[in-house]
Scaffold this motif. Structure first.
Motif: not given
Length: 257
Positions: A213-214, A218-227
């Motif tokens: 996914x990375x 984008x940065x925010x989307x990746x943080x959300x995916x990590x959650x």
């Protein structure tokens, strides 16, 4: 003998390219067989995949005799039906895939190796983006993975010049994970697969998905995916076992669930 050997031993699927007289160059039969074996690796009993080559080479890429055969597949079919499905299967497979590069990996052979999760190479092995030598562009994901592994400038030069990169140089530039000594290469690569096969497979699969996914997030989307992915990992049996083993000061016994 089949052009690819396939065996599952102790939760590890062993895939061995087996056209040593052709330096394990791919033809249509071999490419389609590779896809079948990767599909078989979806079996929950398989917790790691180890890919290597028989003889002196990992894979020399495309068998050019097939390309010039008037009855052979065209270039577009070779990509759409042979290599791209292999790369997609490796990246989507929900378990670690180790490329154990035992010798030369050229063209599509190199890029199939580089799309794997962990790449180790024998000290005598080498990698070649051989496409420019015959007027083609790197395929099998080469223009995607190589710049992300080693940077734009290095990737551009290797793709255009077609230089041979030795295993030690490949490790230095971040193209591969590690160089292994020739004398113990098979055993060391096998041990790495064993280690991965005994780890929390579900967590590794989610890690692989996060890395996939990375490449588009984008940065925010990746943080959300990590959650979201961490929530799934936290609901796994192996997470509970890992925490309990840590508290009890013992070695965890992961089930891959």
């Amino acid at each position: 003998m089949p052009s690819i050997l396939f065996e599952v031993r102790d939760t590890i699927a062993h895939i061995t390219f087996n056209r040593p007289e052709k330096y394990n160059a791919f033809n249509r039969e071999m490419a389609l067989l590779m896809q079948e074996h990767l599909d078989a690796c979806q079996d929950p009993a398989v917790r790691c995949v180890l890919i290597t080559g028989a003889g002196k080479a990992f894979s020399a890429g495309q068998d050019l005799e097939e390309v010039v055969d008037p009855n052979g597949p065209k270039i577009t079919a070779i990509l759409a039906e042979h290599y791209n499905p292999i790369v997609r299967r490796i990246r989507k497979l929900q378990k670690p895939v180790v490329a154990a590069v035992n010798g030369v990996a050229a063209g599509a052979g190199a890029n199939i190796a580089l799309c794997c999760d962990v790449v180790v190479a024998a000290r005598s092995a080498s990698f070649i983006q051989a496409f420019s030598k015959i007027g083609l562009i790197p395929d099998s994901g080469g223009t995607f993975f190589l710049p992300r592994l080693i940077g734009w400038q290095k990737a551009s030069a290797l793709c255009m010049l077609g230089d041979k990169v030795g295993a030690e140089e490949a490790e230095r530039m971040g193209m591969i994970y590690k160089v292994l000594d020739d004398a113990t290469f098979s055993d060391d690569a096998q041990q790495m697969a064993v280690t991965l096969a005994h780890m929390p497979t579900r967590g590794l699969a989610l890690t692989k998905l996060a890395l996939n996914n990375s490449t588009v997030n984008g940065y925010e989307d990746q943080l959300h995916d990590e959650e979201l992915l961490q929530e799934k990992a936290g609901a796994s049996h192996d997470y509970q076992e890992g925490v309990q083993a840590f508290l009890e000061k013992r070695k965890p016994v992961f089930r891959g669930e």
